[in-house]
Scaffold this motif. Structure first.
Motif, PDB file in Angstrom:
ATOM      1  N   UNK A   1       0.817  -1.203   0.000  1.00 20.86           N
ATOM      2  CA  UNK A   1       0.000   0.000   0.000  1.00 20.86           C
ATOM      3  C   UNK A   1       0.857   1.261   0.000  1.00 20.86           C
ATOM      4  N   UNK A   2       1.986   1.227   0.710  1.00 17.01           N
ATOM      5  CA  UNK A   2       2.739   2.469   0.878  1.00 17.01           C
ATOM      6  C   UNK A   2       3.361   2.965  -0.422  1.00 17.01           C
ATOM      7  N   UNK A   3       3.856   2.057  -1.284  1.00 20.11           N
ATOM      8  CA  UNK A   3       4.500   2.493  -2.524  1.00 20.11           C
ATOM      9  C   UNK A   3       3.911   1.839  -3.777  1.00 20.11           C
ATOM     10  N   UNK A   4       2.903   0.955  -3.594  1.00 26.59           N
ATOM     11  CA  UNK A   4       2.214   0.273  -4.697  1.00 26.59           C
ATOM     12  C   UNK A   4       3.167  -0.552  -5.573  1.00 26.59           C
TER      13      UNK A   4
ATOM     14  N   UNK B   1       8.315  -6.239  -7.936  1.00 20.85           N
ATOM     15  CA  UNK B   1       9.291  -5.223  -7.566  1.00 20.85           C
ATOM     16  C   UNK B   1       9.118  -3.909  -8.305  1.00 20.85           C
ATOM     17  N   UNK B   2       8.122  -3.809  -9.176  1.00 21.77           N
ATOM     18  CA  UNK B   2       7.877  -2.576  -9.922  1.00 21.77           C
ATOM     19  C   UNK B   2       6.443  -2.116  -9.678  1.00 21.77           C
ATOM     20  N   UNK B   3       6.184  -0.869 -10.006  1.00 24.62           N
ATOM     21  CA  UNK B   3       4.847  -0.302  -9.822  1.00 24.62           C
ATOM     22  C   UNK B   3       4.125  -0.214 -11.160  1.00 24.62           C
ATOM     23  N   UNK B   4       2.824   0.054 -11.079  1.00 27.23           N
ATOM     24  CA  UNK B   4       2.054   0.276 -12.309  1.00 27.23           C
ATOM     25  C   UNK B   4       2.583   1.491 -13.058  1.00 27.23           C
ATOM     26  N   UNK B   5       3.068   2.458 -12.286  1.00 28.74           N
ATOM     27  CA  UNK B   5       3.666   3.640 -12.919  1.00 28.74           C
ATOM     28  C   UNK B   5       4.935   3.275 -13.674  1.00 28.74           C
ATOM     29  N   UNK B   6       5.776   2.418 -13.046  1.00 25.50           N
ATOM     30  CA  UNK B   6       7.007   1.988 -13.720  1.00 25.50           C
ATOM     31  C   UNK B   6       6.687   1.277 -15.038  1.00 25.50           C
ATOM     32  N   UNK B   7       5.646   0.454 -15.011  1.00 27.38           N
ATOM     33  CA  UNK B   7       5.283  -0.321 -16.196  1.00 27.38           C
ATOM     34  C   UNK B   7       4.439   0.485 -17.183  1.00 27.38           C
TER      35      UNK B   7
ATOM     36  N   UNK C   1      -7.647   6.813  -3.471  1.00 25.51           N
ATOM     37  CA  UNK C   1      -8.806   6.217  -2.786  1.00 25.51           C
ATOM     38  C   UNK C   1      -8.374   5.092  -1.859  1.00 25.51           C
ATOM     39  N   UNK C   2      -7.431   4.272  -2.318  1.00 27.85           N
ATOM     40  CA  UNK C   2      -6.974   3.149  -1.494  1.00 27.85           C
ATOM     41  C   UNK C   2      -6.217   3.644  -0.263  1.00 27.85           C
ATOM     42  N   UNK C   3      -5.442   4.712  -0.428  1.00 35.21           N
ATOM     43  CA  UNK C   3      -4.764   5.279   0.744  1.00 35.21           C
ATOM     44  C   UNK C   3      -5.778   5.762   1.772  1.00 35.21           C
ATOM     45  N   UNK C   4      -6.922   6.224   1.287  1.00 35.62           N
ATOM     46  CA  UNK C   4      -7.995   6.692   2.174  1.00 35.62           C
ATOM     47  C   UNK C   4      -8.926   5.570   2.602  1.00 35.62           C
ATOM     48  N   UNK C   5      -8.515   4.336   2.325  1.00 35.35           N
ATOM     49  CA  UNK C   5      -9.286   3.145   2.722  1.00 35.35           C
ATOM     50  C   UNK C   5     -10.673   3.111   2.069  1.00 35.35           C
ATOM     51  N   UNK C   6     -10.730   3.512   0.802  1.00 35.20           N
ATOM     52  CA  UNK C   6     -11.968   3.432   0.022  1.00 35.20           C
ATOM     53  C   UNK C   6     -11.867   2.263  -0.951  1.00 35.20           C
ATOM     54  N   UNK C   7     -12.871   1.410  -0.941  1.00 37.49           N
ATOM     55  CA  UNK C   7     -12.874   0.261  -1.833  1.00 37.49           C
ATOM     56  C   UNK C   7     -13.018   0.719  -3.285  1.00 37.49           C
ATOM     57  N   UNK C   8     -12.402  -0.023  -4.185  1.00 34.44           N
ATOM     58  CA  UNK C   8     -12.544   0.224  -5.620  1.00 34.44           C
ATOM     59  C   UNK C   8     -13.384  -0.907  -6.201  1.00 34.44           C
ATOM     60  N   UNK C   9     -14.446  -0.548  -6.931  1.00 37.92           N
ATOM     61  CA  UNK C   9     -15.318  -1.562  -7.500  1.00 37.92           C
ATOM     62  C   UNK C   9     -15.608  -1.241  -8.970  1.00 37.92           C
ATOM     63  N   UNK C  10     -15.157  -2.143  -9.849  1.00 39.68           N
ATOM     64  CA  UNK C  10     -15.495  -2.102 -11.277  1.00 39.68           C
ATOM     65  C   UNK C  10     -15.256  -0.731 -11.910  1.00 39.68           C
ATOM     66  N   UNK C  11     -14.088  -0.177 -11.626  1.00 37.43           N
ATOM     67  CA  UNK C  11     -13.707   1.086 -12.267  1.00 37.43           C
ATOM     68  C   UNK C  11     -13.200   0.789 -13.686  1.00 37.43           C
ATOM     69  N   UNK C  12     -13.760   1.442 -14.704  1.00 40.37           N
ATOM     70  CA  UNK C  12     -13.285   1.186 -16.068  1.00 40.37           C
ATOM     71  C   UNK C  12     -11.901   1.807 -16.284  1.00 40.37           C
TER      72      UNK C  12
ATOM     73  N   UNK D   1     -11.118  -3.690  -9.732  1.00 39.41           N
ATOM     74  CA  UNK D   1     -11.555  -3.676  -8.329  1.00 39.41           C
ATOM     75  C   UNK D   1     -10.318  -3.834  -7.462  1.00 39.41           C
ATOM     76  N   UNK D   2     -10.311  -3.167  -6.300  1.00 42.45           N
ATOM     77  CA  UNK D   2      -9.145  -3.245  -5.413  1.00 42.45           C
ATOM     78  C   UNK D   2      -9.579  -2.999  -3.980  1.00 42.45           C
ATOM     79  N   UNK D   3      -8.822  -3.602  -3.055  1.00 43.66           N
ATOM     80  CA  UNK D   3      -9.170  -3.480  -1.641  1.00 43.66           C
ATOM     81  C   UNK D   3      -7.914  -3.660  -0.800  1.00 43.66           C
ATOM     82  N   UNK D   4      -7.884  -2.943   0.317  1.00 46.39           N
ATOM     83  CA  UNK D   4      -6.747  -3.068   1.237  1.00 46.39           C
ATOM     84  C   UNK D   4      -6.864  -4.345   2.063  1.00 46.39           C
ATOM     85  N   UNK D   5      -5.736  -5.002   2.276  1.00 48.85           N
ATOM     86  CA  UNK D   5      -5.680  -6.184   3.139  1.00 48.85           C
ATOM     87  C   UNK D   5      -4.366  -6.142   3.908  1.00 48.85           C
TER      88      UNK D   5
END
Length: 502
Positions: free
Chosen positions: A285-288, A310-316, A331-342, A358-362
């Motif tokens: 979560x801290x650096x994705x 070892x890489x981020x989505x930004x790196x790729x 949103x994930x840093x703010x603990x907001x769930x992501x659901x079916x974002x296009x 979709x994404x969620x913190x664990x």
């Protein structure tokens, strides 16, 4: 030949020196059984203040005081130490419990021995009972016994000389399922206390030497054939003046079961994650930074495992819309769930894929992470676009088709090509009427006639409706309505009935 040891003798002249040098209680008894004298310590040990409160003789003493051995066996007539002394016996450190006959709940513990006091010439003159008050020591041992038995923490006590257990508390019995008879009298080796312990030999050596046994993990055998994981430690103590070892235990079996359950859960998660046909990945979560990616994710992205981990989505440069990616991460840093974002993925080979993200913190291994789950909707979007075009072409002139055919064409499309921007409840009554008439295949002119509004007003309402639901074509509006279970037929019929009444 009588092997009874001859009791020590002392003359009356040394009596004062003897009494002065002793802190023990002394009771002097004449040969006729009379109680001649007692020092202050002896009186205090009997909780009396005067000699006559002990009784004038041995018989009265027995009437005033009740004696028991430590095993609760009462002393009968002739068994009292004073009576045995008068019978010529030598008393050598006999431990008895003493209670006033009027209050048997009051108990003291005395250790009694005898001594003969005589004049020169070996003629017995006075018999002496020497008392030592053991009440504080035995009370302390009783408190320890009660505390040991009541302590919920499992405990065992064994003698050091033969390593046999002499005490076991309820906590140990409940932890293991043994009964008291399974433990008392058995040796440490027979119970198997250190059989399944990596440092068991060291523990047994320290036990034999009466040294402290530092805590260590062991598997205690159970009566049903299983075992229980514990931490065991040993502390040398004295029980009734015997060197013993107190073993205490901390039950780790619940922790072991929890660890096993956690390991099995992690294995199940790992397998389902790896084998899932849906693309998925895990990042911190801290650096994705990606830490895991399953085969489906690698397949859709076109990257190899080593290129992702070892890489981020930004790196790729994984997502086409950088601002949208940053918004998801915020949103994930703010603990907001992501659901079916296009989102549109940029693949390694230069292609692209439409995805619903979709994404969620664990929390994984005490670290906050994000699980990403993707749904590849590229083909579906392509098919939807083609279907929308076909429906729009067919519905361009609805005068060629009956209303039922128009309705069937509209229901062929089940999902919209763009994310919904409004819900039915957000539409005004007039906009719902307009949407209903569109779904029923009416043209602008027909809607003008039905609603008794000018064509310009109808066009303005349609423009407002399109803006709210995020479409710009009549076919797309029909699809949007069908997805939400809105057909408009009921509204039209109601409207028609109202018109009829008018």
């Amino acid at each position: 030949m009588d092997d009874t040891p001859t009791p020590p003798k002392i003359n009356r002249g040394s009596l004062q020196e003897l009494v002065g040098g002793l802190s023990d209680g002394i009771i002097l008894v004449g040969e006729n059984g009379s109680i001649l004298w007692a020092n202050l310590a002896a009186l205090q040990m009997h909780r009396v203040s005067a000699l006559d409160e002990l009784g004038l003789n041995a018989t009265e003493y027995r009437r005033r005081f009740t004696l028991h051995y430590r095993n609760n066996h009462p002393l009968e007539e002739g068994q009292y130490p004073m009576e045995r002394l008068l019978a010529g016996e030598t008393i050598d450190d006999v431990t008895v419990e003493i209670s006033p006959s009027a209050d048997l709940d009051l108990v003291w513990v005395h250790t009694v021995r005898s001594m003969i006091i005589s004049e020169p010439g070996d003629k017995a003159d006075v018999l002496a009972l020497i008392l030592r008050d053991e009440t504080p020591r035995f009370e302390a041992e009783e408190r320890f016994e009660r505390s040991f038995n009541a302590n919920p923490a499992p405990g065992l006590i064994c003698r050091i000389d033969d390593q046999r257990f002499i005490r076991v508390n309820q906590g140990f019995l409940e932890m293991t399922g043994f009964i008291k008879e399974d433990i008392i009298g058995k040796t440490v080796e027979a119970v198997g206390l250190f059989v399944n312990c990596d440092t068991g030999e060291d523990a047994l050596v320290k036990l034999g030497e009466g040294r402290v046994i530092r805590h260590r993990e062991a598997l205690v055998p159970l009566p049903d054939g299983g075992d229980r994981l514990v931490i065991v430690a040993g502390e040398p103590i004295s029980v009734v003046e015997e060197p013993c070892m107190l073993f205490t235990f901390a039950d780790l079996d619940a922790r072991r079961k929890a660890q096993n359950a956690l390991r099995q859960s992690e294995e199940r998660f790992s397998k389902s994650f790896r084998l899932s046909p849906a693309p998925a990945a895990i990042s911190r979560l801290d650096d994705f930074v990606f830490t895991e990616a399953n085969d489906a994710f690698l397949q859709i992205s076109g990257y190899a495992t080593a290129e992702v981990i070892g890489r981020t989505a930004s790196d790729l440069r994984l997502w086409e819309d950088v601002q949208a990616r940053r918004a998801l991460e915020e949103k994930l840093r703010n603990n907001t769930f992501i659901r079916n974002e296009p989102m549109r993925m940029k693949q390694k080979d230069g292609g692209s894929a439409d995805c619903l993200v979709s994404a969620e913190r664990v929390e994984i291994n005490d670290e906050l992470c994000v699980i990403w789950a993707l749904q590849d909707v590229t083909e579906r979007r392509r098919s939807e676009a083609q279907l929308v075009e076909a429906i729009e072409s067919v519905m361009a002139d609805t005068s060629w088709f009956s209303r039922s055919i128009v309705d069937r064409l509209a229901t062929l499309k089940q999902t919209s090509t763009s994310a919904p921007t409004a819900q039915l409840m957000e539409l005004s009554d007039r906009e719902r009427e307009i949407l209903g008439l569109i779904c029923n295949g009416q043209s602008d002119a027909e809607m003008s006639e039905t609603l008794h509004l000018s064509k310009n007003t109808i066009r303005n309402h349609i423009a407002s409706l399109y803006g709210k639901i995020g479409v710009n074509r009549r076919a797309a509006a029909v699809i949007w309505a069908r997805e939400r279970g809105f057909t408009g037929l009921g509204d039209v019929k109601t409207k028609s009935r109202k018109k009829t009444k008018t």
